[in-house]
Every structure is written in structure tokens, then in C-alpha cells.
Design a protein around this motif. Sequence first.
Motif, short mmCIF file in Angstrom:
data_model
loop_
_atom_site.label_atom_id
_atom_site.label_comp_id
_atom_site.label_asym_id
_atom_site.label_seq_id
_atom_site.Cartn_x
_atom_site.Cartn_y
_atom_site.Cartn_z
N PRO A 198 0.78 -1.23 0.00
CA PRO A 198 0.00 0.00 0.00
C PRO A 198 0.82 1.28 0.00
O PRO A 198 0.27 2.34 0.25
N HIS A 199 2.15 1.18 -0.30
CA HIS A 199 2.97 2.39 -0.19
C HIS A 199 2.61 3.45 -1.21
O HIS A 199 2.64 4.64 -0.94
N ARG A 200 2.35 2.99 -2.47
CA ARG A 200 2.12 3.99 -3.51
C ARG A 200 0.76 3.83 -4.18
O ARG A 200 0.38 4.66 -4.99
N TYR A 260 11.27 -3.06 -1.95
CA TYR A 260 10.30 -2.67 -0.93
C TYR A 260 9.46 -3.84 -0.43
O TYR A 260 8.56 -3.65 0.37
N TYR A 283 3.64 5.48 -8.58
CA TYR A 283 4.64 6.52 -8.78
C TYR A 283 6.01 5.91 -9.00
O TYR A 283 6.39 4.94 -8.36
N SER A 340 10.22 7.21 -9.67
CA SER A 340 11.12 8.34 -9.82
C SER A 340 11.66 8.40 -11.24
O SER A 340 12.15 9.43 -11.69
N TYR A 359 7.54 9.30 -15.68
CA TYR A 359 6.44 10.21 -15.40
C TYR A 359 5.17 9.67 -16.03
O TYR A 359 5.21 9.00 -17.04
N PRO A 386 3.64 5.77 2.53
CA PRO A 386 2.59 6.35 1.68
C PRO A 386 2.56 7.87 1.74
O PRO A 386 2.27 8.54 0.74
N PHE A 437 5.34 9.20 -0.55
CA PHE A 437 5.03 9.13 -1.98
C PHE A 437 3.93 10.10 -2.38
O PHE A 437 3.95 10.65 -3.48
N LEU A 497 5.82 13.21 -2.84
CA LEU A 497 6.62 13.23 -4.07
C LEU A 497 5.73 13.46 -5.29
O LEU A 497 6.11 14.13 -6.25
N LYS A 498 4.51 12.90 -5.24
CA LYS A 498 3.58 13.14 -6.35
C LYS A 498 3.26 14.63 -6.45
O LYS A 498 3.15 15.18 -7.54
N ARG A 500 6.05 16.52 -8.03
CA ARG A 500 6.04 16.37 -9.48
C ARG A 500 4.99 17.27 -10.12
O ARG A 500 5.21 17.86 -11.18
N GLN A 541 6.31 20.70 -10.15
CA GLN A 541 7.39 20.82 -11.13
C GLN A 541 6.86 21.31 -12.45
O GLN A 541 7.46 22.11 -13.14
N LEU A 570 13.95 5.71 0.90
CA LEU A 570 13.12 6.91 0.76
C LEU A 570 13.98 8.15 0.52
O LEU A 570 13.62 9.01 -0.28
N GLN A 628 14.80 8.18 -3.08
CA GLN A 628 13.66 8.62 -3.88
C GLN A 628 13.56 10.14 -3.87
O GLN A 628 13.34 10.78 -4.91
N GLU A 641 16.23 11.74 -6.05
CA GLU A 641 15.93 11.74 -7.47
C GLU A 641 14.91 12.81 -7.82
O GLU A 641 14.99 13.47 -8.86
N ALA A 642 13.91 12.97 -6.93
CA ALA A 642 12.91 14.00 -7.17
C ALA A 642 13.54 15.39 -7.12
O ALA A 642 13.21 16.27 -7.93
#
Lengths: 191, 790
Positions: free
Chosen positions: A13-15, A64, A140, A142, A145, B525, B528, B531-532, B535, B538, B579, B582, B585-586
Motif C-alpha cells: 500500500p505504499h504507492r 520494498y 509513482y 522516480s 512520469y 505512503p 510518496f 513526491l507526487k 512532481r 514541477q 526513501l 527517492q 531523485e525528485a
Amino acid sequence: MVLVLALGDLHIPHRAADLPPKFKSMLVPGKIQHIICTGNLCIKEVQDYLKTLCPDLHITRGEYDEETRYPETKTLTIGQFKLGLCHGHQVIPWGDLDSLAMLQRQLDVDILVTGHTHQFTAYKHEGGVVINPGSATGAYSSMTYDVNPSFVLMDIDGLRVVVYVYELIDGEVKVDKIDFKKTAATTHSAH
Amino acid sequence: MIADGVEDEEKWLAAGIAGLQQNAFYMHRALDSNNLRDALKYSAQMLSELRTSRLSPHKYYELYMRAFDELRKLEMFFKEETRRGCSIVDLYELVQHAGNILPRLYLLCTVGSVYIKSKEAPAKDVLKDLVEMCRGIQHPVRGLFLRSYLAQVSRDKLPDIGSEYEGDADTAVDAVEFVLQNFTEMNKLWVRMQHQGPAREKEKREKERSELRDLVGKNLHVLSQIEGIDLDMYKDSVLPRVLEQVVNCKDEIAQYYLMDCIIQVFPDEYHLQTLDVLLGAFPQLQPTVDIKTVLSRLMERLSNYAASSADVLPEFLQVEAFAKLNNAIGKVIEAQPDMPILGVITLYSSLLTFTLHVHPDRLDYADQVLGACVKKLSGKGKLEENKATKQIVALLSAPLDKYNDIVTALKLSNYPRVLEYLDTETNKVMSTVIIQSIMKNKTRISTADRVEALFELIKGLIKDLDGAVLDEVDEDDFKEEQNSVARLIQLLHNDEPEEMFKIICTVRKHILGGGPKRLPFTVPPLVFSSLKLVRQLQGQEENPFGEEESTTPKKIFQLLNQTVETLSNIPAPELALQLYLQCAEAANDCDLEPVAYEFFTQAFILYEEEISDSRAQITAIHLIIGTLQRMHVFGVENRDTLTHKATGYSAKLLKKPDQCRAVYACSHLFWVDDQDNVKDGERVLLCLKRALRIANAAQQMSNAARGSTGSVTLFVEILNKYLYFFEKGNPQINVAAIQSLIELVTTEMQSDSSTPDPAADAFFASTLRYIEFQKQKGGALGEKYEPIKA
């Protein structure tokens, strides 16, 4: 005719909360003979769900994944084809086809399935096919897109494999396919 | 001794039946020979069996049924007699000569039935006479059955409107009067049973009473079937009379049963229109009566009535049903201060269901109900009782089910207050119900305020509430809970960046209170989601006229840094490292060099200080190398520092083969396809040579330790890397180098001290095949490969 479902990078459920409903309704138990999963499920619930679709489930470890004991790579033979499976974060540069081809040679397989980039690709070369089924939930990444949820279904029939890719684009499921025929000459013999 | 008693009863019943049958036989003989006198004599004797006091109601009923059957035949005979010329009036007279009163009355009722049918007298007169005469029997069981008989034979002969027995009254008043009187008398007899006999037999008596209750209730059923009763008559005379009897009898069993009966047999429209009167009776009932159940059933009926058709809803509004029910419940609760909490909640639960059905758009009504519940719960502390908490879950689930939408439920200000009274376990259950409702209905929670309210509601899952003992929770259950919270976080979204940032901050605030066990589930969660958002921003141009407080990627990264930090303290270093990478990179994609560098620093610190497991190190270093390889934002100095660190750590991994692989992976740090200033052929070669040295050392170590040199796989891998850079055009990698590698592998494979490895052999073979393929491609590529001999 053997159906093999290839998918991965669900990141539940992370993303992502769940598979898209349109995918869920397409994936019915009993229709698929094998499932190969590139990894990053990430929790046991997802493994259990996949197991209900098909008992022959193969998973490699994503970085993960809750279950740390999945193997780094896996090879299996289905019909006339040797398949290799690996999550792909181990192959640097990530997503680089030449480096992936090297892994393919190392595992000595006709079809290599890897993930990690969440980007669907299918690449044919003389050594075989390299497939990335993308992310089944559109998680998502990295590296990529605008990830569209996608998975791959391979139909293995003798020396021929048809690779169907299912992508969810703007709420509609779009299908595309690629043919690959294996020449008898590429069957491998041990030294 | 009960067994004996039962045995005796069986004997008495058998004796009674035998006597009855015998007299019936003689009676039939008399009937066949048209001997009226004898018929009456033997029928009276037969009916005498019903005079017994020895039988329980259950057994008496058996006897009664046989008598009933015989009386039917007798009635037919009476009918025949009147056709033959015998006067019904005389017959009516004649049967009253029977010796004992009970047989006399049974015969009278039987004749009465024929009398009414003959229409020689108005039905109402005969019925009035009969119902009065039955007063002669005051023994409860006997009296109840007698009056039951009267009710049965008179059923189809009531002077109802439209019936042939109507008479000239043009109203059902007389029919109603008859039934009401019979009912009243029967109820009195029934209640009297409660006080007969010794106190120790009370339970037995109550059981017997229970067996007889339908006899009494039947009268109400008959009343409901009378056509001539319209709403006005019901309101003005029927209901008040019935309620009067119910209230005045002051008997718990009768009151409970009869109130329920009234509710079940009369139409719902009547109930709506007489709601005041009906509800007014409740407080007057005995305090031990289970009013909550009766009230609940009333509300249930009305709820179903409301659900049956939209046309009836205006009626509810017109009679102000909600207000009246609400008041009634309040009064009942006030009148019974000792009512157990389960009762209170059940009442409010029924009322809430009613409200949701009848007034779905009136959130204020629903809120009122919840508010009343809260008021009653306050001062009691948290609920412990299982049933009560289950009822509260039902109470709180009702709005969720009705509205299919937690957002609407959140508008009920008292909703969270009710939740306060749940113990931790039940709070978690309710929280899970709420999350499942959101996921099932795909509810969008899109403002920070709503998120705040939601997280307040589900706080049992988010953090340890007072008194909670975390150790007792089953590990799998805990994981499931936290994973559902993680999934929930995915559903919190607003397209507008400012609001989304507020949402993220709200969620963060709540989950950071969750403690070390929860953070590994809830932080990813959130990261992320953030991070969304980065983006999304951006893509938008930075507004030069924007306010100081507006959300920027930089702000979000600051928040992210502090958030991921919490993981490193748990400890969850591998997750934190991933993390950080991640985020790096963002940051790279946002061209924020210092921010990206900071994230890498944090990642390296974790690697150095916290990650000691060999396998974890291998994964971590590959992730670092892979991420670093993609960075384009770093200047030369920064890039060099980080690259140097990465290669250094690669060479320090525990096992030589792992070192070798990590080092040749580092070669890619010096050659990036789409960055022309990162194509340092020399340093690539240095890396590959270093890898080669490590592979050699591995061979020697293996030879020394095990007597064989181990697999040549590493050499083949390195060979492949040489080919990779050769193809890319690295000038430092020439054919000679490749050729010597090929020879090295061949030699090693043929050496005696090497361990046979079919996989390595196959790998080498496919590598050589690859070289051939490239040669055959022709053109520049083919030329390049041409000199290489396999």
C-alpha cells in the motif's frame, strides 16, 4: 496454448491502494496457467490475491517487498521457452537494454522479464525478448512520469509466443501485441 | 417431583378424553335418532370434562379441541332442528337448564351461533347476552377457553358494515363493543392467573400464561379485521379502550404482549395518526416492561412503512413523527433511570434508522439523535459491555450505510462524540468499518478539514489510546490495520496543490504520533503522496508574484527530510535509505542541487552507521549507485565526492564476488549516455580493471581455501561489461583487452583446478554468440567486432 501473466511493481500500500477495478475484473481465477511477478508487491495480501488467480506463482524480490526471502532471480521453463525473472534494481543502469541483455545471457533464457522502471517495454533481439510489464497499479516512479497501469499476458504455443500488453489509458483498457518466434537453432546446448 | 406431575397430567388428560369420547358417542346416537333431550343430556356430560382444574393450559387445549369438534356437529344438528320447526328461542331457553354452568354456557354459545344465523334476533343482542353470561366463569383457564370459543363462533357473525348481520345500525359500533368486552374480560382472567397459587410456582405460572397469550391477542386481531372501523373510530374509541385496559391491568406480561400486539395487527397509517396516544401510554406502563423492545419494533415497522413508498413520507412530516418519537424515547429514558445502557443505545439505534429512512435529508435530525445518545452516555466513562459496544457500532454504521459516504457522516457533529465512548478495541473495529466504507465507495476526502475530522475518528488505529496495551495485539491483525491506514492515505487527494499540501501536513501530524511500530507502515505512503505533489508542482512555473507561504517543492522537501528522519530512529534504516534516495531523485528533477546532495548525505550516513547486514548492504549500495548514475544536477565536485564514496563502499562489501559486482556497477557512474560531460573512458576502465583484480583475488582465495578456483562467472560478467563500453565507443577499451579476457576465461574453464559450472559455460557461450551476432550485423558495428576472435 499456455497463458502466462507477467506483472509487478504494484507497490501496495505504499504507492497505491489497489489494482484498478477494470484490471481486477479481467483477472479471473482458472484462466491463467502461470504467474510471474517482478516484485515490489509489497505486502503478503497481494501475494495471497495473486495465488487465488493461479497457484503456480513465481516472485522475485523487489527492494520494498515485505517478504525478504523471495529470490533475486528466477528461471523457469514453459513449453519450448526458458523464462528469466528479476526485479531489475540490481541491473545498473536501470532500464538499460544492453545491461538487461547481459543478464539475459547470464541466465541463459529466451524471455527475460524485469520491472523497476514502471515503464512497459518489449524489446526483441537475436538473443530473445526482454519484457517489462510496467506497474500494474500505475504506481509513482522516480524514473517514469505519467505511469499508466499495465500488465502483460504471454501466450506460449510451441515455438511461438504472442505478448499481449494491457494498458489502462484515460480509464480505458487498451491492448497491443508483439509476436516472437524462436528458431530451432537458438535452443541451447550445455557445454 | 415434576416427572410424577407430568405423568399424572397425562393420566388425567387420557381420562378426560375417554370420558369426552364416551359421551360424544352417546350424543351422536341421540342426534341420529333426533332425540333432542338426550343429545342435550349427553353433550352436557361431555362438556363437563372441561370443568377440570387439573390440567395445564397446554393439555386443557387438547381436551378443548375435541370438545370443539363435537360441538360443531351439535351446531349442525341445532340448525336442522330449527328447520324442522323447532323454535330457536325455545332452544336457547332449553339449554340453560343444563346442570353445571360451564356446559350450560358452551351450549348457549353454540345455540347462539345458530340463533344469529337465523336472524330472528339482531346479532348484537344475542352477542351482548352471551358475552355478559360468560362472566359466570371466573376461573382463568376455563374462562379463557370459554370466551375463546365464543370469539371463534362469533367471528363470521359480527354486525359489521357490509355484513349480512349488520342490522339497521349502519355502523360497526356494536361489533366493536362486543369484541372489546370479550377482550377486556379475557385480559382480566389472564392477569388473574399471575397471582394464583404459591410464590414458588411463579415461574411455572408465567410459562402457562405465555401459552395462553394468543387467546387474548386474537381479539385484537379480530378488531383489526372489522371493516367498519375507520381511522376516526379507531382513534376515538377502539384504541383508547384497548389502551385503558392495557394500562389499568398493571400486569407486566400482559402489557408487553398487548402493546406489541397492537403495533403488529393495526395498520401503520393508524399508528402514525395516533402516535401521540400510543406513545402516551408507554410511560404509564409498569417499570419492568421491556419498553425499549416494543418501541424499537414500532419504529422498525414505521421505518419499513416509510421505505415501502415515497408517497407516504409526507404523512410522517405532517404528524411530526420524528419529534414525537424523540420525545417519547426521552421520557421513557427519564422515567427509567436504571435502564441499562444497552437499552438506551438500542432505542437510539432504532430511532436513528427510522430517521435515516424517513428524513434522509435532515442531517440535523440524525445529529439530534446522536446528541441525545451522547448526553445519556456522558458521565458513564468508556463502555465495557460487549453487547452495548456492538450496538454502538451498529448505531454508527447506520449513517455510513445510508449515505455511502463518510463525508456526510462527518457532518454530524455528534458522530465523533459517540465514538469517544468506545473502548479501544471497539474504536478500532469502528475505524476499520469506516476505512472499508471509504474504500468500497471510493469516497474522495479532499480537504484538510475533513482529513482532520477523519483522523480524529479513527485515532484508535493511528496511535495508542490511553490504557491500550500494544503487546496484546496480534501481529497479523496489527499489520492488516496499519496497511489499511496506508491504503487510506492513498485516497486523500486534492488537485489543488495548496490544499493537497495542507492535507499532507495534517496526515503527517497525526501519524507522527503513532509510535515506532506504526511509522514504517504510515510514513512511506505519506512520502510518496508528497513526491507526487512535488512532481505536480514541477510542471507548473514558479509564480514570481506568489506569496511567501505558497507551497514549493523546496518546502515539501524540507518536510520530507524531517519525516524520513523519524524512520532512522526506529530503527528502519533500509527503508529510510530507500526513501532518501527517492527524494534525491525528485530533487534532481527539480534542479535543486543542495537538496539532492543533502538527501544523498543522509543516505550515506545511514549506510555507514546503521546498515550492517551483508545482504542489506548489497541492495543498499546498488540502489545508491543506480540513483547516483541518474543524477544530472550535481556539479563536478559534488559528483566526484559521492562517486568516490560509492566506489569505496563497493570495494568494502564483505564477500569478494559482491565487491566485484558492485565495483563494475560503479563503472557506469563514469559514463552516462545522455550526459556528454560524463563520459570518462579512463575511469570506466579503471573500475573494470579493479573489478578484474578483485575477481582474480577471489579465484586465488578460493584455491587456497577450497583447493579449486571456483567459477569463472565473474570473469564472463566483466567481459560483458567490456563489450558494453566497447560498443558505446569508450576509446580506452580496445580489441586487445577484450581478446585477452576471452582467452583468460577459456583458459580458466579448461584448467583442472576449476570447478565445473554449466551456468557459467552457458553464459560464456551466449556471450560468444552475441559477438557473432554483432559481427553479422555489418556496417560500422560489424566492422568494430570483426577483429574479435571467439
